[in-house]
Design an enzyme around this catalytic site. Sequence first.
Site, PDB file in Angstrom:
ATOM      1  N   CYS A 149     119.586  16.642 -40.657  1.00  7.80           N
ATOM      2  CA  CYS A 149     119.058  15.274 -40.562  1.00  7.80           C
ATOM      3  C   CYS A 149     120.120  14.345 -39.993  1.00  7.80           C
ATOM      4  CB  CYS A 149     118.627  14.770 -41.941  1.00  7.80           C
ATOM      5  SG  CYS A 149     117.251  15.709 -42.608  1.00  7.80           S
TER       6      CYS A 149
ATOM      7  N   CYS B  15     107.773  20.006 -35.573  1.00  4.73           N
ATOM      8  CA  CYS B  15     108.837  20.621 -36.382  1.00  4.73           C
ATOM      9  C   CYS B  15     108.998  19.898 -37.706  1.00  4.73           C
ATOM     10  CB  CYS B  15     110.173  20.569 -35.663  1.00  4.73           C
ATOM     11  SG  CYS B  15     110.142  21.301 -34.066  1.00  4.73           S
TER      12      CYS B  15
END
Length: 275
Positions: A105, A35
């Site tokens: 993130c 990913c």
Amino acid sequence: MWEYSDKVKEHFLNPRNVGVVENADGIGEVGSMSCGDALKLTFKLDENEIITDVKFQTFGCASAIASSSALTEMMIGKTLSEAEKITNDDIVAFLGGLPKEKMHCSVMGQEALEKAIACYRGVPVEEKEGEIVCECFGVTDLEIQRALKEHNLSAVEDVTNYIKAGGGCGKCHERIQELINEFKGHEPVIDKKPEKLSNIKKIKLIEETLEREIKPALKKDGGDIELVDVDGSKIFVKLQGACSSCSAAQITLKEFVEKKLCEFVSPDLVVEEVS
Ligand code: FES
């Protein structure tokens, strides 16, 4: 082009605590190389359950590196139960903001921390509950519902920014939209065309929204905003006062000013700053 705060740039260029802690007490791994984002977090405790050492390895973008580095700095010196309370919003705040496209993130950091603590406690990492909605990233309906609630998200794009669901083939977009509609308590709006605004009406609405919704909030923090020009769907503004020198100015512009104008004037508006 994304705007990064000085702190994000600093942590990206000089990441703290990179590596793996030897004989770690807790190990948390999230994401996958396929990913494009992966993070491994390891930590060591003293006899009082205070985190004395923590390190990370990540395969990801500047925001993933900065978020992981920030997380390690936030963890050192905390007890396990204090560290457990760190959320992705805390990581974002520590960094002075992240572009909305990169919020996932910070979520990855929070998840790695949860897994590392579960590993230390010997608690099996819980199987994901719920039904998989996004097969590309293995995200369930319960995770999407949690993100909608915690971050008050209202668009598929926002869900992708926060937890990556929907960021691959796009097959799951319809189901994500259904979950958003359920969360907001209304039926899907099918093909509702926005009213076409004349230029004068659009400028008037922009000015009204600035006065009513935006300026009062900015003034509370010693800032202000001035409308400079409108060209089609582009709105040019100048930030003033405290806002003009704030490291999170671009986030304020996109996450607050642009969202308010899209909500109250027209959904296609893009806000840009002029100096
Ligand atoms: S199934 Fe969600 S992006 Fe592919």
